[in-house]
Design a protein around this motif. Structure first.
Motif, PDB file in Angstrom:
ATOM      1  N   PRO A 151     -44.210  10.755 -21.896  1.00  0.00           N
ATOM      2  CA  PRO A 151     -43.237  11.846 -22.081  1.00  0.00           C
ATOM      3  C   PRO A 151     -43.842  13.220 -21.772  1.00  0.00           C
ATOM      4  CG  PRO A 151     -43.921  10.940 -24.202  1.00  0.00           C
ATOM      5  CD  PRO A 151     -44.535  10.075 -23.146  1.00  0.00           C
ATOM      6  N   THR A 152     -42.975  14.109 -21.315  1.00  0.00           N
ATOM      7  CA  THR A 152     -43.417  15.479 -21.016  1.00  0.00           C
ATOM      8  C   THR A 152     -43.332  16.378 -22.250  1.00  0.00           C
ATOM      9  OG1 THR A 152     -41.200  16.080 -20.274  1.00  0.00           O
ATOM     10  CG2 THR A 152     -42.763  15.339 -18.578  1.00  0.00           C
ATOM     11  N   ASP A 153     -42.797  15.857 -23.343  1.00  0.00           N
ATOM     12  CA  ASP A 153     -42.723  16.628 -24.591  1.00  0.00           C
ATOM     13  C   ASP A 153     -44.124  17.059 -25.017  1.00  0.00           C
ATOM     14  OD1 ASP A 153     -40.049  15.964 -24.541  1.00  0.00           O
ATOM     15  OD2 ASP A 153     -40.231  14.379 -26.043  1.00  0.00           O
ATOM     16  N   GLU A 160     -40.271  12.287 -17.236  1.00  0.00           N
ATOM     17  CA  GLU A 160     -41.498  11.656 -17.731  1.00  0.00           C
ATOM     18  C   GLU A 160     -42.604  11.802 -16.690  1.00  0.00           C
ATOM     19  OE1 GLU A 160     -40.644   7.920 -20.533  1.00  0.00           O
ATOM     20  OE2 GLU A 160     -40.164   7.548 -18.431  1.00  0.00           O
ATOM     21  N   PHE A 161     -43.831  11.823 -17.183  1.00  0.00           N
ATOM     22  CA  PHE A 161     -44.963  11.758 -16.275  1.00  0.00           C
ATOM     23  C   PHE A 161     -45.142  10.311 -15.828  1.00  0.00           C
ATOM     24  CE2 PHE A 161     -46.421  15.536 -18.818  1.00  0.00           C
ATOM     25  CZ  PHE A 161     -46.348  16.453 -17.780  1.00  0.00           C
ATOM     26  N   VAL A 162     -45.678  10.115 -14.647  1.00  0.00           N
ATOM     27  CA  VAL A 162     -45.889   8.770 -14.110  1.00  0.00           C
ATOM     28  C   VAL A 162     -47.051   8.053 -14.798  1.00  0.00           C
ATOM     29  CG1 VAL A 162     -44.862   9.339 -11.893  1.00  0.00           C
ATOM     30  CG2 VAL A 162     -47.335   9.630 -12.216  1.00  0.00           C
ATOM     31  N   GLY A 163     -47.763   8.746 -15.638  1.00  0.00           N
ATOM     32  CA  GLY A 163     -48.875   8.181 -16.398  1.00  0.00           C
ATOM     33  C   GLY A 163     -49.284   9.171 -17.472  1.00  0.00           C
ATOM     34  N   LEU A 164     -50.334   8.841 -18.178  1.00  0.00           N
ATOM     35  CA  LEU A 164     -50.847   9.715 -19.233  1.00  0.00           C
ATOM     36  C   LEU A 164     -51.399  10.999 -18.626  1.00  0.00           C
ATOM     37  CD1 LEU A 164     -51.748  10.272 -22.168  1.00  0.00           C
ATOM     38  CD2 LEU A 164     -53.887   9.096 -21.594  1.00  0.00           C
TER      39      LEU A 164
END
Length: 182
Positions: A131-133, A147-151
């Motif tokens: 999540p981008t939160d 969302e980001f594609v990964g961490l």
């Protein structure tokens, strides 16, 4: 037995540090290879894994690490073209990336997005969207549908969140990699 490869590109050592932290979470699991810098890897080595964890920092204004980004050694920028003939179909890939959301809010963690585009274009199944939160940025090539594609880790501004984010992400991808987390 399926082995999991952990590969990273780095400039300052932070991406390598996270790769080692991942491996350290599973010290007795022989299925997980020791992390390896991509400047020491070969396409054949990458192709030999069914499961991959790939990490990259974003340098400057959205660059993959490499000689053009003023790194001292070759990295992802030089290695990705060597992977052009590798078929990632059937491979499960989890991605993590580093960026600085305050200094580079217009291209935060962009290199992670480039890595994602490359592996998916070559057939990989990517897991571990994040999540981008909790981040404050304007734009990122690593963001898809909120969302980001990964961490994504920002060790410049949110270092105190490193451990918790990493642990939560590892729990998120555990099932895809056949890990049992305690």
């Amino acid at each position: 037995m399926t082995r999991i490869g952990i590969f990273f590109g780095s400039n300052t050592g932070n991406t390598r540090k996270i790769a080692k932290m991942i491996k350290k979470r599973f010290p007795d699991d022989e299925r997980i290879a020791d992390p390896l810098n991509v400047n020491k890897a070969t396409p054949e080595l990458i192709a030999g894994y069914d499961h991959l964890i790939l990490g990259t920092p974003t340098l400057g204004e959205g660059l993959l690490p490499g000689l053009d980004a003023d790194c001292q050694q070759e990295s992802w920028a030089e290695f990705l073209p060597r992977l052009a003939d590798v078929d990632f179909s059937g491979k499960t890939v989890a991605l993590y990336g580093l960026g600085d959301q305050e200094k580079y809010p217009d291209n935060f963690a962009d290199a992670l997005g480039e890595l994602y585009e490359f592996v998916t274009a070559h057939g990989a199944k990517v897991v571990g969207q994040w999540p981008t939160d909790g981040y404050d940025f304007i734009a990122s090539k690593a963001e898809i549908d909120g969302e980001f594609v990964g961490l994504v880790q920002d060790l410049d501004n949110q270092k105190m969140l490193l451990e918790d984010r990493l642990e939560t992400w590892l729990l998120l991808i555990a099932g895809e990699f056949g890990w049992v987390m305690k």
